[in-house]
Motif scaffolding. Structure first.
Motif, mmCIF file in Angstrom:
data_model
loop_
_atom_site.group_PDB
_atom_site.id
_atom_site.type_symbol
_atom_site.label_atom_id
_atom_site.label_comp_id
_atom_site.label_asym_id
_atom_site.label_seq_id
_atom_site.Cartn_x
_atom_site.Cartn_y
_atom_site.Cartn_z
ATOM 1 N N UNK A 137 14.737 -42.255 80.489
ATOM 2 C CA UNK A 137 15.397 -41.181 81.309
ATOM 3 C C UNK A 137 16.563 -40.064 80.235
ATOM 4 N N UNK A 138 17.143 -41.285 79.865
ATOM 5 C CA UNK A 138 18.476 -40.322 79.573
ATOM 6 C C UNK A 138 18.454 -40.234 77.328
ATOM 7 N N UNK A 139 16.865 -40.393 77.968
ATOM 8 C CA UNK A 139 16.286 -40.081 75.865
ATOM 9 C C UNK A 139 16.763 -38.591 75.361
ATOM 10 N N UNK A 140 17.135 -37.764 74.649
ATOM 11 C CA UNK A 140 16.936 -36.785 74.277
ATOM 12 C C UNK A 140 18.305 -36.529 74.809
ATOM 13 N N UNK A 141 18.366 -36.853 75.812
ATOM 14 C CA UNK A 141 20.218 -36.180 76.638
ATOM 15 C C UNK A 141 21.612 -36.591 76.559
ATOM 16 N N UNK A 142 21.250 -37.664 75.407
ATOM 17 C CA UNK A 142 22.932 -37.971 75.346
ATOM 18 C C UNK A 142 22.599 -38.657 74.208
ATOM 19 N N UNK A 143 23.867 -38.522 72.963
ATOM 20 C CA UNK A 143 23.953 -38.935 71.487
ATOM 21 C C UNK A 143 23.842 -40.229 71.972
ATOM 22 N N UNK A 144 23.017 -41.071 71.023
ATOM 23 C CA UNK A 144 23.142 -42.295 70.733
ATOM 24 C C UNK A 144 23.956 -42.641 69.673
ATOM 25 N N UNK A 145 24.787 -43.508 69.227
ATOM 26 C CA UNK A 145 25.634 -43.715 68.647
ATOM 27 C C UNK A 145 25.775 -45.191 67.391
ATOM 28 N N UNK A 146 25.034 -45.742 69.118
ATOM 29 C CA UNK A 146 24.681 -47.615 68.368
ATOM 30 C C UNK A 146 24.795 -48.764 69.316
ATOM 31 N N UNK A 147 24.222 -49.875 68.936
ATOM 32 C CA UNK A 147 24.228 -51.349 70.115
ATOM 33 C C UNK A 147 24.367 -52.204 69.809
ATOM 34 N N UNK A 148 24.642 -52.662 70.940
ATOM 35 C CA UNK A 148 25.264 -54.404 70.536
ATOM 36 C C UNK A 148 24.665 -55.127 69.930
#
Length: 182
Positions: A137-148
């Motif tokens: 539900x966050x997809x396209x609403x917040x900037x993804x910057x990385x992953x663990x």
């Protein structure tokens, strides 16, 4: 001539960190996590995080909002330092400008790191969150910057907050040190 100028411009620009090494300690989590930063997906956000980490601004910053089954939020370098007034943690940013959104088609799966922001999509600054579980539900609403990429068990152990907003009561877990990896 243009191609040569572009090469020199790239050589003159500072190299972005490709990741972070975050040492966490507290009542819940104790250990190190490694993060791969997506400099090709969110270059402005990665540059901001890398700069703040390189300046030591994230050292001593708490996880102020932690919601079980959702995410752990940290990165308030203005009001989120351990020993400060924790009632203000999560209300600040940094002395750097807010960033324009860099939305992508990457889904918010477990271990994905996104930039926290206010209602304005172009208000992300220094705060970020790590997903405990998928949150499409966050997809396209917040900037993804990385992953663990290592230490997800440390993330899973971060002290949880209370109530629907996940405010951490008492002594929150802290990012003891955050170092860029180049």
């Amino acid at each position: 001539m243009y191609k040569l100028a572009a090469v020199f411009a790239l050589m003159a620009s500072p190299a972005l960190a490709t990741g972070l090494e975050i040492e966490i300690e507290g009542e819940g989590a104790n250990g190190t996590i490694t993060v791969d930063l997506f400099e090709d997906i969110a270059p402005k956000h990665v540059e901001q995080i890398s700069t703040l980490a390189g300046e030591g601004k994230y050292d001593g910053v708490v996880f102020h909002r932690v919601i079980d089954g959702f995410m752990a939020q940290t990165g308030d370098v203005e009001h989120g330092k351990l020993g400060g007034d924790m009632r203000r943690a999560g209300t600040g940013g940094s002395d750097r400008p807010d960033l324009p959104a860099e939305f992508s088609d990457i889904t918010f799966d477990r271990g994905v790191i996104g930039m926290a922001r206010a209602q304005d999509p172009n208000s992300a600054n220094s705060q970020f969150f790590i997903m405990f579980a998928p949150g499409p539900f966050l997809d396209g609403q917040y900037t993804v910057v990385g992953e663990v990429t290592g230490g997800m068990e440390v993330v899973d152990a971060i002290k949880r907050g209370d109530g629907p907003n996940g405010a951490v009561i008492g002594q929150p877990d802290v990012m003891k040190s955050v170092k860029p990896i180049e």
